[in-house]
Design a protein around this motif. Structure first.
Motif, PDB file in Angstrom:
ATOM      1  N   UNK A   1       0.673  -1.223  -0.180  1.00 32.65           N
ATOM      2  CA  UNK A   1      -0.150   0.326   0.247  1.00 32.65           C
ATOM      3  C   UNK A   1       1.038   1.173   0.400  1.00 32.65           C
ATOM      4  N   UNK A   2       2.336   1.440   0.938  1.00 28.13           N
ATOM      5  CA  UNK A   2       2.416   2.456   0.983  1.00 28.13           C
ATOM      6  C   UNK A   2       3.185   2.686  -0.096  1.00 28.13           C
ATOM      7  N   UNK A   3       4.462   1.604  -0.518  1.00 29.81           N
ATOM      8  CA  UNK A   3       4.892   1.499  -1.999  1.00 29.81           C
ATOM      9  C   UNK A   3       4.107   2.103  -3.141  1.00 29.81           C
ATOM     10  N   UNK A   4       3.129   1.560  -3.184  1.00 25.72           N
ATOM     11  CA  UNK A   4       2.262   2.454  -4.544  1.00 25.72           C
ATOM     12  C   UNK A   4       2.069   3.377  -4.195  1.00 25.72           C
ATOM     13  N   UNK A   5       1.488   4.229  -3.311  1.00 20.74           N
ATOM     14  CA  UNK A   5       1.209   5.729  -2.883  1.00 20.74           C
ATOM     15  C   UNK A   5       2.853   6.124  -2.807  1.00 20.74           C
ATOM     16  N   UNK A   6       3.305   5.743  -3.216  1.00 21.97           N
ATOM     17  CA  UNK A   6       5.298   6.323  -3.080  1.00 21.97           C
ATOM     18  C   UNK A   6       5.619   6.291  -4.468  1.00 21.97           C
ATOM     19  N   UNK A   7       4.648   5.751  -5.338  1.00 21.08           N
ATOM     20  CA  UNK A   7       5.103   5.059  -7.110  1.00 21.08           C
ATOM     21  C   UNK A   7       6.108   4.452  -7.257  1.00 21.08           C
ATOM     22  N   UNK A   8       6.398   3.271  -6.400  1.00 19.06           N
ATOM     23  CA  UNK A   8       6.923   2.511  -6.486  1.00 19.06           C
ATOM     24  C   UNK A   8       6.819   1.468  -7.689  1.00 19.06           C
ATOM     25  N   UNK A   9       7.665   0.848  -9.059  1.00 19.47           N
ATOM     26  CA  UNK A   9       7.656  -0.116  -9.113  1.00 19.47           C
ATOM     27  C   UNK A   9       7.441  -1.768  -8.519  1.00 19.47           C
ATOM     28  N   UNK A  10       6.675  -2.199  -8.942  1.00 22.88           N
ATOM     29  CA  UNK A  10       6.313  -3.442  -8.273  1.00 22.88           C
ATOM     30  C   UNK A  10       7.568  -4.678  -8.258  1.00 22.88           C
ATOM     31  N   UNK A  11       7.590  -5.650  -6.794  1.00 18.15           N
ATOM     32  CA  UNK A  11       8.581  -6.369  -6.260  1.00 18.15           C
ATOM     33  C   UNK A  11       8.451  -7.658  -6.189  1.00 18.15           C
TER      34      UNK A  11
END
Length: 551
Positions: A430-440
């Protein structure tokens, strides 16, 4: 108003969107495929200045930074070709060693926004703003342009709210409350909020807003408010006619329900979805049903404040009032009662006995949940005030967060645990998506969250770093140094910006003997039991019983 022509591609007029994410649509609203993230980045760079040639070298730098491959220019050509397939063959033209977006500026939302601001049509400009520019796209090279657009939007929003405030001050209090929390360093927003509250006959809340603004500026920047805010506070205190409103001053204290309306201070916003805490929320509800004093405990970064805020927001819509007091800035025990008085914005005259003032103010509210956050560094002062509150305010319940309980009679302690494996992964995603991070890799994310023991602060810091490091890379670096999670996330208290700062906050609160125990326990790489602690810590000066008392 600026007049624009419209370029059609195959009989279809294309609109390019940068606000709320990069994309394009037809005039009918049908989406147009402009390719994956790197294609969107190229389109964004060109659309920020439609009709202006952007050098190839500049585009290469924006897409790859310092890691451009030898085939960068050829790859860039393929990205442009992909965009042309969506927007039309003539939409982007090559001019020497540069590319130009050959659409009319009226077909780009950012260009319309800036043109309408230039025409002083603030309402039309704000209608173009449909979200943060380039939302969800990692584009560090375009940060200055994004900052310029945000600044223009904020200035336009302030101007629009000031105009609306002249007509209906109460209608702008909500938007100004949210904006001042999101952009706490903009004194203009605080000034508008204070003025709107005053004109809406909420003088106490206007002064409370000044206290919040001053607290942010002093605590986070080390500066006092500027002349405008200080003068405005003085005018409110004097009930100056020039402010355009005269709040009614009652001849006697107002009834409890009316006092809540005057004194209510907005709750801090939650920093995102509350994940994996359904059981703990139920535990707190049961604890509050059993006792009027409940303490949430746990290590730094485990999510005590988030859980307390979630409870507060759940109960804010009930008949009971809710008040939130942040004690993280309290340096001595005497500051606790002062912080409560300031947060409530009480109409009760402040006397030399602040505990008496605070309890009188809380009693005057009626049924209330008082949340005291970050009590550990002023634990004795908190205990003194809480004893008085429980004794003298029969309609008040107290929920507090602390890295140690108060050890009072009838205190219900709820230990806040780390997240389980599934919730930790969900929080990271959730937080990675909010930060605009790519999928891992799902497996790498699960291992990373396990390595971080499901500690919410650590997981959120890792998610913020996932903008530049994959979960696998984070795992590799964590083996050597926790500073890999250090970040510059704005809006967090200083003690929660790094794991080291969180640990230091707890360490600084320890007594000398407790620090010695803490240092000796550092030999353990993972969990340990009491027998292991006694073996490592006890020596000629400390018996096993003495060690137990320090834990």
């Amino acid at each position: 108003m600026v007049g624009w022509g419209r370029r059609e591609e195959g009989g279809v007029v294309v609109q390019v969107r940068l606000f709320g994410g990069v994309g394009a649509t037809t005039d009918a609203g049908d989406p147009v495929d402009v390719g994956p993230a790197k294609c969107q980045l190229v389109l964004a760079a060109l659309a920020l200045e439609p009709g202006v040639a952007v050098p190839v070298l500049r585009l290469v730098e924006l897409v790859w930074g310092d890691d451009a491959p030898r085939t960068a220019e050829r790859t860039l050509q393929s990205y442009v070709a992909r965009i042309r397939r969506g927007l039309g063959a003539e939409s982007i033209v090559r001019i020497g060693a540069a590319y130009r977006l050959d659409l009319d500026p009226g077909q780009v939302d950012v260009a319309r926004f800036e043109a309408r601001l230039g025409d002083d049509d603030v309402g039309a400009a704000l209608a173009e703003w449909t979200g943060a520019p380039l939302a969800g796209l990692e584009a560090p090279g375009l940060t200055p342009a994004m900052d310029r657009l945000r600044e223009s939007w904020l200035a336009a929003t302030e101007a629009d709210l000031e105009t609306r405030m002249d007509r209906d001050p109460a209608s702008v209090i909500g938007p100004l409350t949210e904006l001042s929390a999101t952009h706490p360093y903009r004194e203009g927003l605080w000034a508008l909020l204070m003025t709107a509250l005053y004109r809406a006959d909420r003088q106490a809340d206007a002064l409370a807003a000044y206290r919040r603004a001053r607290g942010v500026l002093v605590d986070e920047l080390g500066v006092e408010p500027g002349p405008r805010l200080r003068e405005l506070e003085a005018l409110i205190l004097d009930q100056d006619d020039g402010l355009g409103g005269r709040p009614a001053v009652p001849e006697s204290p107002p009834p409890a329900d009316r006092r809540r309306e005057i004194d209510a201070v907005p709750l801090p916003r939650l920093g995102g979805r509350v994940i994996g805490r359904a059981r703990q929320l139920a535990d707190v509800d049961r604890a509050l049903a059993r006792s009027r004093l409940v303490t949430l405990t746990g290590p730094g970064g485990v999510g005590k404040t988030t859980l307390a805020l979630a409870v507060a927001h759940q109960r804010a819509g009930s008949e009971n009032a809710v008040r939130f007091v942040d004690l993280s800035a309290a340096a001595k025990d005497g500051d606790v009662a002062r912080a409560v008085v300031d947060a409530i914005g009480t109409l009760v005259p402040t006397g030399p006995d602040l505990v008496e003032t605070a309890t009188t103010a809380v009693a005057g509210i009626g049924p209330v949940l008082l949340v005291l956050d970050n009590c550990e560094q002023v634990i004795d002062g908190t205990a003194t005030l809480v004893i008085a509150l429980v004794d003298r305010c029969p309609e008040a319940a107290v929920l507090l967060t602390s890295r140690e309980p108060l050890a009072l009679v009838d205190e219900q302690v709820v230990v806040v645990p780390s997240l389980d494996a599934g919730a930790a992964v969900e929080l990271f995603l959730d937080r990675a998506s909010t930060a605009g991070a790519a999928d891992g890799s799902s497996a790498d994310i699960a291992r990373l969250c396990e390595r971080l023991d499901g500690l919410p602060l650590a997981v959120e810091l890792a998610a913020a770093r996932a903008r530049t490091l994959t979960p696998s890379q984070l795992l590799e670096r964590l083996d050597g140094d926790l500073r890999v999670l250090d970040g510059r996330t704005r809006g967090r208290p200083a003690r929660h910006r790094t794991l080291r700062a969180s640990v230091e906050w707890s360490y600084d609160l320890l007594e000398p003997d407790e620090r010695t125990v803490f240092e000796r326990l550092s030999v353990f790489p993972a969990s340990f039991d009491l027998q292991a602690v006694e073996a490592v810590v006890a020596d000629d000066g400390w018996s096993a019983v003495a060690v137990d008392g320090l834990l």
